[in-house]
Design a protein around this motif. Structure first.
Motif, PDB file in Angstrom:
ATOM      1  N   ASP A  65       0.799  -1.222   0.000  1.00  0.00           N
ATOM      2  CA  ASP A  65       0.000   0.000   0.000  1.00  0.00           C
ATOM      3  C   ASP A  65       0.836   1.277   0.000  1.00  0.00           C
ATOM      4  OD1 ASP A  65      -2.111  -1.773   0.182  1.00  0.00           O
ATOM      5  OD2 ASP A  65      -2.332  -1.535   2.353  1.00  0.00           O
ATOM      6  N   TYR A  66       1.973   1.263   0.695  1.00  0.00           N
ATOM      7  CA  TYR A  66       2.798   2.456   0.828  1.00  0.00           C
ATOM      8  C   TYR A  66       4.087   2.399   0.008  1.00  0.00           C
ATOM      9  CZ  TYR A  66      -0.003   4.209   4.764  1.00  0.00           C
ATOM     10  OH  TYR A  66      -1.015   4.693   5.557  1.00  0.00           O
ATOM     11  N   GLY A  67       4.403   1.250  -0.564  1.00  0.00           N
ATOM     12  CA  GLY A  67       5.644   1.112  -1.320  1.00  0.00           C
ATOM     13  C   GLY A  67       5.672   2.012  -2.535  1.00  0.00           C
ATOM     14  N   TYR A  68       6.875   2.410  -2.926  1.00  0.00           N
ATOM     15  CA  TYR A  68       7.060   3.325  -4.049  1.00  0.00           C
ATOM     16  C   TYR A  68       6.975   2.555  -5.365  1.00  0.00           C
ATOM     17  CZ  TYR A  68       9.125   6.126  -0.257  1.00  0.00           C
ATOM     18  OH  TYR A  68       9.362   6.804   0.917  1.00  0.00           O
ATOM     19  N   ARG A  69       6.030   2.955  -6.208  1.00  0.00           N
ATOM     20  CA  ARG A  69       5.820   2.251  -7.475  1.00  0.00           C
ATOM     21  C   ARG A  69       6.229   3.066  -8.701  1.00  0.00           C
ATOM     22  NH1 ARG A  69       2.136  -2.281  -7.106  1.00  0.00           N
ATOM     23  NH2 ARG A  69       1.497  -2.597  -4.938  1.00  0.00           N
ATOM     24  N   ARG A  70       6.584   4.335  -8.523  1.00  0.00           N
ATOM     25  CA  ARG A  70       6.875   5.170  -9.691  1.00  0.00           C
ATOM     26  C   ARG A  70       8.159   4.736 -10.395  1.00  0.00           C
ATOM     27  NH1 ARG A  70       9.586  10.057 -10.768  1.00  0.00           N
ATOM     28  NH2 ARG A  70      10.240  10.236  -8.598  1.00  0.00           N
ATOM     29  N   LEU A  71       9.225   4.526  -9.635  1.00  0.00           N
ATOM     30  CA  LEU A  71      10.511   4.120 -10.196  1.00  0.00           C
ATOM     31  C   LEU A  71      10.858   2.729  -9.709  1.00  0.00           C
ATOM     32  CD1 LEU A  71      12.584   7.395  -9.702  1.00  0.00           C
ATOM     33  CD2 LEU A  71      11.509   6.593 -11.806  1.00  0.00           C
ATOM     34  N   ARG A  72      11.156   1.829 -10.622  1.00  0.00           N
ATOM     35  CA  ARG A  72      11.540   0.469 -10.231  1.00  0.00           C
ATOM     36  C   ARG A  72      12.810   0.486  -9.372  1.00  0.00           C
ATOM     37  NH1 ARG A  72       8.307  -3.884 -10.736  1.00  0.00           N
ATOM     38  NH2 ARG A  72       9.989  -5.261 -11.425  1.00  0.00           N
ATOM     39  N   SER A  73      13.678   1.436  -9.604  1.00  0.00           N
ATOM     40  CA  SER A  73      14.929   1.501  -8.857  1.00  0.00           C
ATOM     41  C   SER A  73      14.727   1.895  -7.401  1.00  0.00           C
ATOM     42  CB  SER A  73      15.893   2.487  -9.525  1.00  0.00           C
ATOM     43  OG  SER A  73      15.321   3.791  -9.569  1.00  0.00           O
ATOM     44  N   LYS A  74      13.517   2.389  -7.050  1.00  0.00           N
ATOM     45  CA  LYS A  74      13.235   2.755  -5.656  1.00  0.00           C
ATOM     46  C   LYS A  74      12.048   1.971  -5.103  1.00  0.00           C
ATOM     47  CE  LYS A  74      13.347   6.650  -3.746  1.00  0.00           C
ATOM     48  NZ  LYS A  74      13.020   8.040  -3.325  1.00  0.00           N
ATOM     49  N   ALA A  75      11.727   0.858  -5.717  1.00  0.00           N
ATOM     50  CA  ALA A  75      10.482   0.166  -5.384  1.00  0.00           C
ATOM     51  C   ALA A  75      10.619  -0.922  -4.326  1.00  0.00           C
ATOM     52  CB  ALA A  75       9.865  -0.427  -6.660  1.00  0.00           C
ATOM     53  N   ARG A  76      11.798  -1.112  -3.753  1.00  0.00           N
ATOM     54  CA  ARG A  76      11.942  -2.104  -2.690  1.00  0.00           C
ATOM     55  C   ARG A  76      11.525  -1.504  -1.342  1.00  0.00           C
ATOM     56  NH1 ARG A  76      15.424  -6.399  -3.397  1.00  0.00           N
ATOM     57  NH2 ARG A  76      14.547  -7.115  -1.400  1.00  0.00           N
ATOM     58  N   LEU A  77      11.148  -2.361  -0.414  1.00  0.00           N
ATOM     59  CA  LEU A  77      10.713  -1.918   0.906  1.00  0.00           C
ATOM     60  C   LEU A  77      11.808  -1.137   1.632  1.00  0.00           C
ATOM     61  CD1 LEU A  77       8.504  -1.981   3.106  1.00  0.00           C
ATOM     62  CD2 LEU A  77       9.524  -4.130   3.920  1.00  0.00           C
ATOM     63  N   LYS A  78      13.066  -1.437   1.359  1.00  0.00           N
ATOM     64  CA  LYS A  78      14.168  -0.783   2.071  1.00  0.00           C
ATOM     65  C   LYS A  78      14.127   0.734   1.922  1.00  0.00           C
ATOM     66  CE  LYS A  78      17.310  -1.558  -1.839  1.00  0.00           C
ATOM     67  NZ  LYS A  78      18.505  -2.283  -2.329  1.00  0.00           N
ATOM     68  N   PHE A  79      13.644   1.241   0.790  1.00  0.00           N
ATOM     69  CA  PHE A  79      13.587   2.687   0.586  1.00  0.00           C
ATOM     70  C   PHE A  79      12.506   3.323   1.462  1.00  0.00           C
ATOM     71  CE2 PHE A  79      15.496   1.067  -3.341  1.00  0.00           C
ATOM     72  CZ  PHE A  79      16.634   1.857  -3.397  1.00  0.00           C
TER      73      PHE A  79
END
Length: 567
Positions: free
Chosen positions: A292-306
Motif C-alpha cells: 500500500d505504501y511502497g514506491y511504485r513510480r521508479l523500479r529503482s526505488k520500489a523495494r521496501l528498504k527505501f
C-alpha cells in the motif's frame, strides 16, 4: 502477553505525511500505473498466466506466447527466459530484452525451508534429468533452479512437483518470493524456537492470494529460531528472528527493510516480541504496508528498504500496529547478533539423539543426477530428509549417529562433502553470464576454477567456522550477497594491462552479517581482471595471514589494514 494481543482494536489510520510528489503509493490514491511493469500488472493479475501456460502456450509452443506474459507475468510462475548463448557481457546493457532471450527457460522451485523427503529430492533430480539437460542448482534463496526448460514440458514438471509437495508459484516476480527458513529447524540442540509452523502457515494463507500478488517489487522473507541467525536476516525485506522475553519466553523479533543490490540497506530491528502464532498476521501487516505504501513510480526505488529508510523503524512500527494489526507489539530488546554466519556444514547432534550432516556443493552447482544419488542415500540411511540453506548448501537431517561416518564417505563419492576445504565451503556464486540476461561476466565456472587454485595454493588452511567467505556476482544486483562477504566480487568489464576490455570484478572487502554486520570496504578505482583473480586473492589472503593479530577475523583485519595490503 497483554489482553490487547488477543482482542485487537480496530485498526486506525496513522498520521503519515502525504508526499508532495506522487511515488505511486496506493495508500495515497496514486493508483494509476506509472511504468510499464505496473501497467502490465493492472491489465491482468499475473497469477492468471498459469492457465494460459497449461492450456495454450504449452500446446502451441514458444512462438504463441504473448510478450507481456513472456517477459513479465511468467515470472510469477517461476519462469524467466534464459540468456541466448554466445552474447558477451559487453552487450548485456545495449541489447533489447528480446534480443537476449533464448527459447528456453530458467525455472525456480521454492522450498521455503521445507524438509524434503527422499521422494521429493528424487523428483527434483528426475525433473532436471528429463527436462533440464541434467541441470539443477541450489540457490541462496533455498531454491532449486533449472535451465533449458521448454514451455511444452512445463505442465508435466508442475504435475511432478505438485506430487512432491513443491511448487514454482511466485518464485519470481513482484511477489512474496521464496522464504528462507533455518535448515535445522526443529532439531538443533541450541534452537530457541522452531518456526516451521509459521512459514508453512504464511505459505498456506498468502502464496497465490491475489491480495498479495502485486507488490511494488519483490518481497523477501526469512525466519529462524536458531541463535546463529542462519538465514541472513539483515538482508531480507522482513525477517523473524528468535528471541526470548523474560516473562513470555521464546518468540520472535521483527526486522524490516533489508536488501542489497546497488543501494544496500541492512534491516531495521523493531525490538519487539511476538509469539509464534502471531507471525503470519505480522507478516501480512508488513506485506500490506509494502503493497500500500511502497514506491511504485521508479523500479529503482520500489523495494521496501527505501520506504523503511525514509520512515525509520519507529514510524514503520507505528503504522504496522495502528493500521494493520490493531494492537501494540510487546517491547523487547533485539537478540544479540552472532559473529559470522552458520552454514551447518559437518556432522552435528540433534536434540532427539540423531545427527544432521551439512554438505557443500561447489558454488551450489549440482545436477539432476546428483540429486537422484542424494535421494538414494537419504533413503538408504533412513534419514528424515534434506533441507537447502541460504548459503547454497544442503543439510541431511535425522541420521543415525552410528551410520553417519559411512554416509559422509558415500556423500564424498558423489561430490557432496561434509568436510570441504575452507574455499569450497565459503564460496558462493550467482548464475552468471552462462544463463542470466543481466549478467556481465562468468561466475559459476570462474568460481569453480578459483576454488581449485586456492586449494592448491593454501592446501592446509583451516579457519574453522570463521573461514574467509568469497561471494561472486555477475552484475550489480547482488544475488550472491556481494556486499556482506569477506571478499565480495561484483562482475563488470574492466581494462587490462593492454588497454582491452575484459571480464573482471569490483572488489568489496570485509562485509559481514551478524555482530560485525556491514557492507565492506570498497577501494577507490580498485578492480581486478577475471584472469588476475587467483593471484589477487592469494596475495590478499597471504597478507592477512602474515599481518593479522592472534584470533583476528578477516573482517576486523580488513577494516584496519593498510591499503597496500588489500590492493
Amino acid at each position: 502477553m497483554p489482553d490487547l494481543r488477543f482482542k485487537p482494536a480496530a485498526p486506525q489510520k496513522t498520521d503519515v505525511p502525504r508526499p508532495k510528489r506522487g511515488e505511486g503509493q496506493w495508500a495515497f490514491g496514486y493508483t494509476e500505473p506509472l511504468n510499464k511493469n505496473e501497467q502490465s500488472k493492472k491489465d491482468d493479475d499475473p497469477l492468471n498466466v498459469r492457465d494460459r501456460i497449461l492450456y495454450t502456450y504449452s500446446k502451441r509452443g514458444f512462438d504463441s506466447i504473448d510478450p507481456a506474459d513472456l517477459r513479465g507475468r511468467f515470472r510469477w510462475m517461476g519462469l524467466y527466459t534464459q540468456r541466448k548463448p554466445g552474447i558477451d557481457g559487453g552487450k548485456t546493457a545495449t541489447l533489447e530484452e528480446e534480443e537476449l532471450d533464448d527459447r528456453y527457460f530458467m525455472m525456480r522451485v521454492r522450498t521455503d525451508g521445507q524438509l524434503l523427503s527422499h521422494r521429493a529430492v528424487r523428483a527434483l533430480g528426475t525433473i532436471g534429468q528429463d527436462f533440464g539437460r541434467d541441470t539443477a542448482d541450489v540457490t541462496d534463496r533455498e531454491n532449486i533452479q533449472y535451465h533449458w526448460i521448454e514451455i511444452e514440458n512445463v505442465p508435466e514438471i508442475w504435475s511432478r512437483l505438485e506430487d512432491a509437495g513443491l511448487s514454482t508459484l511466485e518464485a519470481c516476480g513482484d511477489s512474496p518470493r521464496p522464504f528462507l527458513g533455518s535448515p535445522v529447524a526443529g532439531v538443533a540442540v541450541d534452537e530457541i524456537i522452531d518456526g516451521t509452523w509459521a512459514l508453512d502457515e504464511i505459505k498456506r494463507r498468502y502464496i497465490g492470494d491475489p491480495k498479495f500478488s502485486n507488490f511494488p517489487r519483490k518481497f523477501k522473507t526469512a525466519l529462524t529460531g536458531h541463535p546463529s541467525h542462519d538465514v541472513s536476516p539483515e538482508t531480507n525485506d522482513v525477517a523473524f528472528v528468535g528471541t526470548i522475553h523474560p516473562e513470555f519466553g521464546p518468540g520472535f523479533d521483527v526486522w524490516v527493510g533489508g536488501g542489497l543490490s546497488t543501494n544496500p540497506h541492512l534491516t531495521e530491528k523493531l525490538g519487539v516480541w511476538i509469539p509464534l502464532e502471531a507471525v503470519p498476521d505480522v507478516w501480512e501487516g508488513v506485506a500490506g504496508i509494502f503493497r500500500d505504501y511502497g514506491y511504485r513510480r521508479l523500479r529503482s526505488k520500489a523495494r521496501l528498504k527505501f520506504l523503511v529508510a525514509d520512515w525509520g523503524g519507529p514510524k514503520f512500527r507505528e503504522v504496522l500496529e495502528n493500521e494493520y494489526l490493531g494492537y501494540l507489539l510487546e517491547d523487547n530488546p533485539s537478540p544479540v547478533s552472532p559473529i559470522g554466519h552458520r552454514d551447518h556444514i559437518g556432522v552435528h547432534p540433534q536434540k532427539d539423539g540423531n545427527v544432521y550432516v551439512g554438505v557443500a556443493p561447489t558454488v551450489g552447482r549440482v545436477s539432476g543426477t546428483l540429486l537422484v544419488q542424494l535421494a538414494d542415500l537419504i533413503e538408504k540411511y533412513g534419514a528424515s530428509g534434506a533441507r537447502l540453506t541460504p548459503y547454497q548448501k544442503i543439510v541431511i537431517l535425522g541420521v543415525d549417529p552410528l551410520r553417519a561416518p559411512d554416509l559422509v564417505d558415500e556423500l564424498d563419492v558423489i561430490g557432496l562433502s561434509a568436510r570441504p576445504s575452507t574455499w569450497r565451503r565459503n564460496t558462493m556464486a550467482c548464475t552468471g553470464i552462462e544463463f542470466c540476461k543481466l549478467a556481465i561476466v562468468d561466475t559459476k565456472q570462474r568460481s569453480h576454477d578459483l576454488i581449485d587454485e586456492l586449494e592448491r595454493r593454501f592446501p592446509d588452511l583451516d579457519l574453522g567456522d570463521q573461514g574467509i567467505t568469497v561471494n561472486v556476482n555477475g552484475c550489480p544486483n547482488a544475488c550472491a550477497r556481494t556486499q556482506v562477504a569477506d571478499i565480495g566480487l561484483k562482475g563488470q568489464l574492466v581494462t587490462d594491462e593492454n588497454g582491452e576490455q575484459v571480464e573482471g570484478f569490483q572488489v568489496h572487502l570485509g562485509g559481514a552479517t551478524g555482530l560485525q554486520a556491514n557492507f565492506g570496504r570498497k577501494l577507490r578505482q580498485h578492480k581486478v581482471t577475471s584472469a588476475g583473480l587467483d593471484d589477487y586473492i592469494s596475495s590478499l589472503v597471504s597478507n592477512y595471514l602474515e599481518d593479522r593479530e592472534q584470533g583476528e577475523s578477516f573482517t576486523t583485519w580488513v577494516a584496519r589494514a593498510d591499503e597496500e595490503l588489500v590492493r
